[in-house]
Each structure stands twice: as C-alpha cells, then as structure tokens.
Design an enzyme around this catalytic site. Sequence first.
Site, PDB file in Angstrom:
ATOM      1  N   CYS A 113     -18.283   1.047 -19.541  1.00 48.89           N
ATOM      2  CA  CYS A 113     -18.625   0.796 -20.943  1.00 48.89           C
ATOM      3  C   CYS A 113     -19.552  -0.394 -21.154  1.00 48.89           C
ATOM      4  CB  CYS A 113     -17.355   0.598 -21.752  1.00 48.89           C
ATOM      5  SG  CYS A 113     -16.372  -0.837 -21.242  1.00 48.89           S
ATOM      6  N   GLY A 114     -19.813  -1.183 -20.112  1.00 49.19           N
ATOM      7  CA  GLY A 114     -20.656  -2.350 -20.284  1.00 49.19           C
ATOM      8  C   GLY A 114     -20.068  -3.313 -21.298  1.00 49.19           C
ATOM      9  N   TRP A 115     -20.922  -3.817 -22.193  1.00 52.33           N
ATOM     10  CA  TRP A 115     -20.467  -4.751 -23.229  1.00 52.33           C
ATOM     11  C   TRP A 115     -20.002  -4.007 -24.480  1.00 52.33           C
ATOM     12  CZ3 TRP A 115     -24.502  -6.061 -19.924  1.00 52.33           C
ATOM     13  CH2 TRP A 115     -24.347  -7.254 -19.207  1.00 52.33           C
ATOM     14  N   GLY A 116     -19.803  -2.708 -24.378  1.00 58.56           N
ATOM     15  CA  GLY A 116     -19.163  -1.961 -25.457  1.00 58.56           C
ATOM     16  C   GLY A 116     -20.064  -1.496 -26.574  1.00 58.56           C
TER      17      GLY A 116
ATOM     18  N   SER B  96     -16.525  -5.299 -14.707  1.00 58.71           N
ATOM     19  CA  SER B  96     -17.057  -6.635 -14.975  1.00 58.71           C
ATOM     20  C   SER B  96     -16.124  -7.412 -15.905  1.00 58.71           C
ATOM     21  CB  SER B  96     -18.444  -6.545 -15.619  1.00 58.71           C
ATOM     22  OG  SER B  96     -18.852  -7.802 -16.131  1.00 58.71           O
TER      23      SER B  96
ATOM     24  N   CYS C 102     -39.367  -1.919 -11.590  1.00 58.45           N
ATOM     25  CA  CYS C 102     -38.693  -0.743 -12.157  1.00 58.45           C
ATOM     26  C   CYS C 102     -39.517  -0.136 -13.287  1.00 58.45           C
ATOM     27  CB  CYS C 102     -37.304  -1.124 -12.646  1.00 58.45           C
ATOM     28  SG  CYS C 102     -36.126  -1.466 -11.316  1.00 58.45           S
TER      29      CYS C 102
END
Length: 386
Positions: free
Chosen positions: A178-181, A201, A356
Amino acid sequence: MSKSTFLSNSDEVSARSSLHQQMMDLLQLADINVDGNRPWDFQLKAPGVFERVSASGSLGLGESYMDGAWDAPQLDEFFNRLFRASLDQKVKPLGLVLHGLRNRLFNLQSLQRAWQVGEAHYDLGNDFYAAMLDRRMTYTCGYWRSATNLEEAQEAKLDLICQKLKLQPGMRLLDIGCGWGSLMGFAAEHYGVSCVGVTISREQVEWAKEYYHGLPLEFRLQDYRDTDESFDRIASVGMFEHVGYKNHRSFMQVAHRCLKDDGLFLLHTIGANMRRGGADPWIDRYIFPNGNLPSIGQIGDAADSLFVLEDLHNFGADYDKTLMAWHANFEAAWPRFSARLGERFYRMWRYYLLSCAGGFRARNLQLWQWVFSKEGLDGGYIRSGV
C-alpha cells in the site's frame, strides 16, 4: 626497461585504445558522441570508464557516474538514445551472466529477504519522499491524459483505479503493497470504502497512520503472503516488481483466496518487454534490492486457471513524465538534504530517476494495469475512466 616489458605496455595501450574505439563506435549507433557538445553527449571526466563498462556492464556505467567519472547534461535523453539503439543488449560481460544465474538459482524475494527493499529504499525518510512526491506520497506512475501537473496526474491515476475496480460505498478493499496509503485514502474519501493495506516499510506505516487518522483504514507491517481474509476488491499498485518470478504464482494465489467470488482485482506494475532472469544489476545493488520486472507472459502464467483477464491497459509513456516531475522536485529540494545524504547519493538518485525516465521514453519499459475477475463478469467488463 626490458624489451618484453616495453612490448607488454605497448600491448596494454593498444588494447585500451581498441576498447575505447569499440565503445565510441557503439555510442555512435545511438547518435551519442564522446565529449560532444549536445546535451545527450557523453562527457568523459576520468580514465577507466570504458574498462568498467566492459567488465561490469550497466553496473560499471552507473558506478562510474556516481564516482563523477562521466556525465551527460541531459541524462534522460542519453538513456533514451542508448535504449532505442539497444546498446544495453550489445555489452554482455561475464558479470551479467553471473547476475542472471544468481536470480535463476535462488529465490531472492523469499519471505526472509522480502523486507530488505523496505529498509534499503522505502525507509530513506518520509521527509525526503514528501519533498519529491505529491501531497499524498504516491510513489507510482501518474496518469497524464488530462493532467497538467504531478498532483493532477496522481489523483487521476487513483480515480482511474477506483473506477476500474467499480468501487461502491461499504465495500472492503485490500491494498497489497500500500505504500504511504494514497489509494486507500483516496478510495475512502471519494468512494466510501474501508481498506486494509499491507507493506514491508515501517516508515510508510507510521506516516500513513498519522496522515489518514480518522478514516476507516488499517495499515499493517506485513508480508503479502501472510494475508488470509475476504475482500470485495483487491489492488496492488507498484509492488509486483518486488515479488520475483519465482513467487508470481504464490502472489496470485494469495489474491485469489482473498478475493470474493464476484470481486475484482487490479494489478498495476512496471513490465519488461521480455522475460528476464533478474533486475538491472545497478538498480538491484543501489535502488531496489531483489527487484524483478515481469513480462506479459510471466503474469499470464501466474494467473493461469486462477483468474479471467477482464482488461489490460498500457500507459508506460506516462512514467516518463512522472519521473521527470519527481526529478524536478528532487533537484529543487536537494539543498535541504545535501548535508545529510551527500554528493554520491545525489548522483545516484539523479541517475536512478533520469535513467528510468529514458527507459520509459524509449518504450524499453512498460506500465500495465491488469483487471482480473475470478469467473468472468456476466456480459463482460466495461472499462471506466479512460
């Protein structure tokens, strides 16, 4: 000096000269000149760069850049041209073969190793990522069809996902990685759903719990393989690149067991144009340990007999714009972090973002959104938001 020593030195100089000419000829294939005056030209600052590239491929190229041994004013365009000419496929040192063998022999994304990328990359510091990303800390590709800036592109991407999942008030959404949501917060605010998010994390969990306090969201410091509950919808946005091809099937099995029979599952992932044994060696060592970009075939193999593919959408060109926006934010914020992180980190991060961007601009990398159902939707799937 003996005659044999003179001949040995002469041979060494000749070999070095021959290698330099070979590398310059390769760069010419991409319309890149050594010490030229165009923004994408290769500026040689110190000896030994071509030898390092010959010995270690992309790892040698990236490390010599971090050391300040070469430069290119427009690094993103340098890489666009390099990838367009497939130069990354024309230098094949032994080290790359060994790197690929390591990925084939070992499960580098096992349950024990999966936490490494969280500690090495995502836990760099929430203040650092807040300076580079949008206000919701969305660390995945934005959707730029109608957007004019990063905030708009990221909100458009979040809304696109919610529309593709056909979210309705009262539904329960699982966000794998979810990462930072950002998706969870957006979905709760705009679509009235409750969410569970898992990430490896610790920094992400702490930030998300504080930022989204009061919303029906649960953030867990947990590996995806330990999830075993029922959800109306599942999303995984920018996490599948850390799963590894040896675990693709297990990932899909987790999604299958957690998705209700009438549910939808959206997978958002960077993809490669071919099956590969592992990540780029420089990216693997310095940016995303144990990463692995999937191909279309590998994702199809993993989903075989578990899901019906309802929709597949490629907007990889939008990642070029996203990375360039992140780079602009990074450059603007760098004075705040230079003392803490140092010049070598600066060159490493700049190289990461711009190389990238060049890869996506060259269409060497893709960004896919897959929508799956368990049994196939009656009457078919109608894509929303595109």
